[in-house]
Design a protein around this motif. Structure first.
Motif, PDB file in Angstrom:
ATOM      1  N   ASP A  85       0.625  -0.934   0.064  1.00 17.48           N
ATOM      2  CA  ASP A  85      -0.058  -0.011  -0.176  1.00 17.48           C
ATOM      3  C   ASP A  85       0.876   1.077   0.010  1.00 17.48           C
ATOM      4  OD1 ASP A  85      -2.201  -1.392  -0.007  1.00 17.48           O
ATOM      5  OD2 ASP A  85      -2.412  -1.602   2.119  1.00 17.48           O
ATOM      6  N   GLY A  86       0.513   2.425  -0.886  1.00 12.73           N
ATOM      7  CA  GLY A  86       1.130   3.568  -0.829  1.00 12.73           C
ATOM      8  C   GLY A  86       0.769   4.493   0.469  1.00 12.73           C
ATOM      9  N   PRO A  87       1.417   5.685   0.593  1.00 16.56           N
ATOM     10  CA  PRO A  87       1.072   6.690   1.523  1.00 16.56           C
ATOM     11  C   PRO A  87      -0.514   6.877   1.595  1.00 16.56           C
ATOM     12  CG  PRO A  87       2.276   7.691  -0.370  1.00 16.56           C
ATOM     13  CD  PRO A  87       2.116   6.403  -0.482  1.00 16.56           C
ATOM     14  N   THR A  88      -1.192   6.974   2.589  1.00 23.67           N
ATOM     15  CA  THR A  88      -2.754   7.111   2.659  1.00 23.67           C
ATOM     16  C   THR A  88      -3.022   8.799   2.620  1.00 23.67           C
ATOM     17  OG1 THR A  88      -2.517   7.187   4.975  1.00 23.67           O
ATOM     18  CG2 THR A  88      -2.920   5.111   4.031  1.00 23.67           C
ATOM     19  N   ALA A  89      -4.368   9.184   2.080  1.00 24.29           N
ATOM     20  CA  ALA A  89      -4.505  10.396   1.846  1.00 24.29           C
ATOM     21  C   ALA A  89      -4.835  10.898   3.257  1.00 24.29           C
ATOM     22  CB  ALA A  89      -5.513  10.401   0.854  1.00 24.29           C
ATOM     23  N   ASP A  90      -5.123  10.063   4.182  1.00 24.38           N
ATOM     24  CA  ASP A  90      -5.582  10.886   5.465  1.00 24.38           C
ATOM     25  C   ASP A  90      -4.542  10.801   6.812  1.00 24.38           C
ATOM     26  OD1 ASP A  90      -5.474   8.124   5.941  1.00 24.38           O
ATOM     27  OD2 ASP A  90      -7.707   7.789   5.926  1.00 24.38           O
ATOM     28  N   SER A  91      -3.265  10.694   6.277  1.00 25.39           N
ATOM     29  CA  SER A  91      -2.350  10.778   7.183  1.00 25.39           C
ATOM     30  C   SER A  91      -2.289  12.036   7.552  1.00 25.39           C
ATOM     31  CB  SER A  91      -0.982  10.287   6.492  1.00 25.39           C
ATOM     32  OG  SER A  91      -0.681  11.179   5.624  1.00 25.39           O
ATOM     33  N   GLU A  93       0.247  14.015   7.912  1.00 22.84           N
ATOM     34  CA  GLU A  93       0.939  15.245   7.032  1.00 22.84           C
ATOM     35  C   GLU A  93       0.140  15.425   5.865  1.00 22.84           C
ATOM     36  OE1 GLU A  93       2.079  12.075   8.064  1.00 22.84           O
ATOM     37  OE2 GLU A  93       3.437  11.455   6.760  1.00 22.84           O
ATOM     38  N   ALA A  94      -0.694  14.437   5.335  1.00 24.51           N
ATOM     39  CA  ALA A  94      -1.420  14.660   3.872  1.00 24.51           C
ATOM     40  C   ALA A  94      -2.472  15.631   4.194  1.00 24.51           C
ATOM     41  CB  ALA A  94      -1.921  13.425   3.582  1.00 24.51           C
ATOM     42  N   VAL A  95      -3.208  15.526   5.441  1.00 25.51           N
ATOM     43  CA  VAL A  95      -4.381  16.578   5.718  1.00 25.51           C
ATOM     44  C   VAL A  95      -3.666  17.543   5.944  1.00 25.51           C
ATOM     45  CG1 VAL A  95      -5.858  17.016   7.770  1.00 25.51           C
ATOM     46  CG2 VAL A  95      -5.691  14.479   6.934  1.00 25.51           C
ATOM     47  N   PHE A  96      -2.741  17.879   6.522  1.00 28.15           N
ATOM     48  CA  PHE A  96      -2.048  19.571   7.014  1.00 28.15           C
ATOM     49  C   PHE A  96      -1.614  19.770   5.771  1.00 28.15           C
ATOM     50  CE2 PHE A  96      -3.113  18.707  11.109  1.00 28.15           C
ATOM     51  CZ  PHE A  96      -3.160  19.842  11.790  1.00 28.15           C
ATOM     52  N   ALA A  97      -1.147  19.199   4.843  1.00 30.17           N
ATOM     53  CA  ALA A  97      -0.663  19.718   3.439  1.00 30.17           C
ATOM     54  C   ALA A  97      -1.882  20.151   2.871  1.00 30.17           C
ATOM     55  CB  ALA A  97       0.120  18.741   2.632  1.00 30.17           C
ATOM     56  N   ARG A  98      -3.162  19.559   2.734  1.00 32.32           N
ATOM     57  CA  ARG A  98      -4.194  19.841   2.163  1.00 32.32           C
ATOM     58  C   ARG A  98      -4.636  21.173   2.841  1.00 32.32           C
ATOM     59  NH1 ARG A  98      -6.976  15.004   2.429  1.00 32.32           N
ATOM     60  NH2 ARG A  98      -8.334  16.263   4.100  1.00 32.32           N
ATOM     61  N   LEU A  99      -4.582  21.322   4.105  1.00 39.21           N
ATOM     62  CA  LEU A  99      -5.301  22.407   4.843  1.00 39.21           C
ATOM     63  C   LEU A  99      -4.646  23.617   4.381  1.00 39.21           C
ATOM     64  CD1 LEU A  99      -5.961  20.910   8.412  1.00 39.21           C
ATOM     65  CD2 LEU A  99      -7.517  21.188   6.405  1.00 39.21           C
ATOM     66  N   GLY A 100      -3.328  23.602   4.040  1.00 37.28           N
ATOM     67  CA  GLY A 100      -2.486  24.824   3.753  1.00 37.28           C
ATOM     68  C   GLY A 100      -2.348  25.038   2.238  1.00 37.28           C
ATOM     69  N   GLY A 101      -3.529  24.272   1.456  1.00 38.89           N
ATOM     70  CA  GLY A 101      -3.408  24.713   0.190  1.00 38.89           C
ATOM     71  C   GLY A 101      -2.596  23.770  -0.831  1.00 38.89           C
ATOM     72  N   GLY A 102      -1.718  22.778   0.108  1.00 39.50           N
ATOM     73  CA  GLY A 102      -0.858  22.021  -0.677  1.00 39.50           C
ATOM     74  C   GLY A 102      -1.627  20.727  -1.326  1.00 39.50           C
ATOM     75  N   SER A 103      -0.675  19.976  -2.102  1.00 34.22           N
ATOM     76  CA  SER A 103      -1.502  18.693  -2.690  1.00 34.22           C
ATOM     77  C   SER A 103      -1.267  17.714  -1.250  1.00 34.22           C
ATOM     78  CB  SER A 103      -0.709  18.238  -3.704  1.00 34.22           C
ATOM     79  OG  SER A 103       0.556  18.064  -3.613  1.00 34.22           O
TER      80      SER A 103
ATOM     81  N   LEU B 167      12.272  12.580   4.527  1.00 31.26           N
ATOM     82  CA  LEU B 167      10.993  12.055   4.463  1.00 31.26           C
ATOM     83  C   LEU B 167       9.655  12.848   4.662  1.00 31.26           C
ATOM     84  CD1 LEU B 167      11.859   8.615   5.977  1.00 31.26           C
ATOM     85  CD2 LEU B 167      11.392   8.887   3.616  1.00 31.26           C
ATOM     86  N   ALA B 168       9.899  14.239   4.801  1.00 37.69           N
ATOM     87  CA  ALA B 168       8.847  14.918   5.039  1.00 37.69           C
ATOM     88  C   ALA B 168       8.985  16.487   4.468  1.00 37.69           C
ATOM     89  CB  ALA B 168       8.631  15.409   6.664  1.00 37.69           C
ATOM     90  N   ASP B 169       8.099  17.132   4.429  1.00 36.62           N
ATOM     91  CA  ASP B 169       7.807  18.409   3.926  1.00 36.62           C
ATOM     92  C   ASP B 169       8.057  19.481   4.780  1.00 36.62           C
ATOM     93  OD1 ASP B 169       7.015  20.385   1.618  1.00 36.62           O
ATOM     94  OD2 ASP B 169       5.259  20.733   2.883  1.00 36.62           O
ATOM     95  N   VAL B 170       8.740  20.314   4.438  1.00 35.52           N
ATOM     96  CA  VAL B 170       9.148  21.609   5.269  1.00 35.52           C
ATOM     97  C   VAL B 170       7.962  22.172   5.823  1.00 35.52           C
ATOM     98  CG1 VAL B 170      10.746  23.249   5.648  1.00 35.52           C
ATOM     99  CG2 VAL B 170      11.738  21.537   4.421  1.00 35.52           C
ATOM    100  N   VAL B 171       7.494  22.646   4.631  1.00 36.40           N
ATOM    101  CA  VAL B 171       6.207  23.617   5.054  1.00 36.40           C
ATOM    102  C   VAL B 171       5.102  22.961   5.983  1.00 36.40           C
ATOM    103  CG1 VAL B 171       4.545  24.914   3.886  1.00 36.40           C
ATOM    104  CG2 VAL B 171       6.822  25.032   2.951  1.00 36.40           C
ATOM    105  N   THR B 172       4.911  21.654   5.578  1.00 38.51           N
ATOM    106  CA  THR B 172       3.789  20.939   6.247  1.00 38.51           C
ATOM    107  C   THR B 172       4.365  20.589   7.839  1.00 38.51           C
ATOM    108  OG1 THR B 172       3.270  19.754   4.299  1.00 38.51           O
ATOM    109  CG2 THR B 172       2.396  18.881   6.619  1.00 38.51           C
ATOM    110  N   THR B 173       5.516  20.343   7.800  1.00 38.74           N
ATOM    111  CA  THR B 173       6.059  20.412   9.079  1.00 38.74           C
ATOM    112  C   THR B 173       5.960  21.748   9.913  1.00 38.74           C
ATOM    113  OG1 THR B 173       7.598  18.953   8.464  1.00 38.74           O
ATOM    114  CG2 THR B 173       8.395  19.854  10.547  1.00 38.74           C
ATOM    115  N   ASP B 174       6.177  22.709   9.229  1.00 41.93           N
ATOM    116  CA  ASP B 174       6.041  23.876  10.017  1.00 41.93           C
ATOM    117  C   ASP B 174       4.639  24.373  10.570  1.00 41.93           C
ATOM    118  OD1 ASP B 174       7.133  26.521  10.735  1.00 41.93           O
ATOM    119  OD2 ASP B 174       5.873  27.412   9.647  1.00 41.93           O
TER     120      ASP B 174
END
Lengths: 104, 245
Positions: A85-91, A93-103, B167-174
């Motif tokens: 299995d690949g990385p989950t979309a609900d981890s 870091e994935a959620v917080f990337a999305r919340l900031g407008g990232g993918s 293994l992590a994104d800098v901006v997301t970590t911040d």
């Protein structure tokens, strides 16, 4: 192999390639994962390949494995040819990337 | 000091409003639960709930309006704080049965306090004395803010380790660090205010200014930088990667 996690796969390979028991292999890998800030339950194959490259050889050497780099390199290659299995979309870091407008 | 309190409190309300509306718009686009929960939580707790409770405290001359506002604020708190608790469980401890238990128990406790206050002694009595079952709301607020901030801080530490391995994104970590700061600053504000009230200290403009002003501003800035980061800030974070992101 479809049902096995990447973590289980690496543990089984470590048991096969070294003198460690399965329990010792799991414990050793867990220590490397902890140092990497990754959980055994959610670790992905790409993350494990980095850990096999950068952290696990050191842990194996501490446990008397002389050929740690080669063992880890071979397991990394086998891991790459497996299907996990690949990385989950609900981890988180994935959620917080999305919340900031990232993918995700 | 009143101006300091107004700036800090105002910044907190403004940031909560703008950020929450942006997150709710994101939730509408993605259809995902986390953005809906956090958007709802920020809107109802900081954007609407905080100014509403302040207004309710100042309206002692119009008891019926004050009673209605306190009761409405209670419903907003139940939904808003519940949303933040469920967000923390679903995002950070999705697979942990104990976390689900904590989130659901938290909501049940809040609902229980609300129903208890409604049944007896009622909201008119609460508006008059601010005593009764609902006066335990700050305990619930402190818990949910500490849980949200604590989980974010723990995960930030994990991501910092991953950063060293690429293994992590800098901006997301911040962003996780900023969310922890926002929640823990809000926790500290609530904790100091609750502690002072419990000790019988009158919440004058001077006291409120010292507590609410700086911490409200810190929480507002952290929230803004986390979810609406200016391009220059992102550039700065990327440039300083590895120096404590």
């Amino acid at each position: 192999m479809a049902d096995a996690t990447a973590f289980d796969f690496v543990c089984a390979e470590l048991e096969r390639a070294t003198s460690l028991s399965l329990l010792e292999a799991r414990g050793t890998l867990r220590l490397a994962l902890k140092a990497a800030g990754v959980d055994a339950r959610s670790v992905t194959a790409p993350q494990l390949r980095v850990i096999l490259d950068k952290l696990l050889p050191g842990e194996l050497r501490k446990r008397g494995c002389d050929d740690a780099e080669n063992v880890c390199r071979e397991i990394g290659v086998r891991l790459g040819s497996g299907s996990f299995d690949g990385p989950t979309a609900d981890s988180p870091e994935a959620v917080f990337a999305r919340l900031g407008g990232g993918s995700a | 000091m009143l101006i300091v309190a107004a700036i800090g409190g105002g910044a907190f309300v403004l940031a909560s409003l703008v950020v929450s509306l942006r997150l709710l718009a994101l939730a509408r686009r993605t259809g995902e639960l986390p953005e809906l929960l956090i958007g709802l939580g920020l809107l109802l707790m900081g954007g609407v709930g905080y100014p509403l409770s302040t207004a309710a405290r100042l309206l002692s001359d119009t008891p019926s309006l004050q009673t209605a506002l306190f009761a409405f604020h209670a419903v907003l708190s139940l939904v808003g704080q519940g949303a933040v608790a469920v967000f923390t469980w679903r995002v950070f401890r999705r697979e942990e049965p104990w976390a689900r238990g904590v989130a659901l128990s938290f909501m049940a406790a809040l609902a229980g306090l609300l129903l208890w206050q409604t049944a007896a002694p009622g909201w008119r009595a609460y508006a008059a004395t601010q005593a009764g079952p609902w006066s335990y709301l700050p305990v619930c607020s402190l818990f949910v803010l500490a849980w949200a901030g604590g989980e974010s801080l723990v995960y930030h530490r994990k991501l910092k380790k991953r950063l060293a391995l690429g293994l992590a994104d800098v901006v997301t970590t911040d962003r996780l660090r900023l969310w922890a700061i926002a929640m823990l600053a809000a926790f500290t504000t609530s904790f100091v205010a609750f502690g002072l009230r419990s000790l019988g200290v009158e919440m004058t403009a001077a006291v409120t200014g010292v507590v609410v002003g700086p911490l409200g501003l810190i929480s507002a800035c952290a929230m803004w930088l986390a979810f609406l980061p200016p391009e220059r800030y992102v550039t700065w974070v990327l440039a300083h990667a590895g120096k404590g992101a």
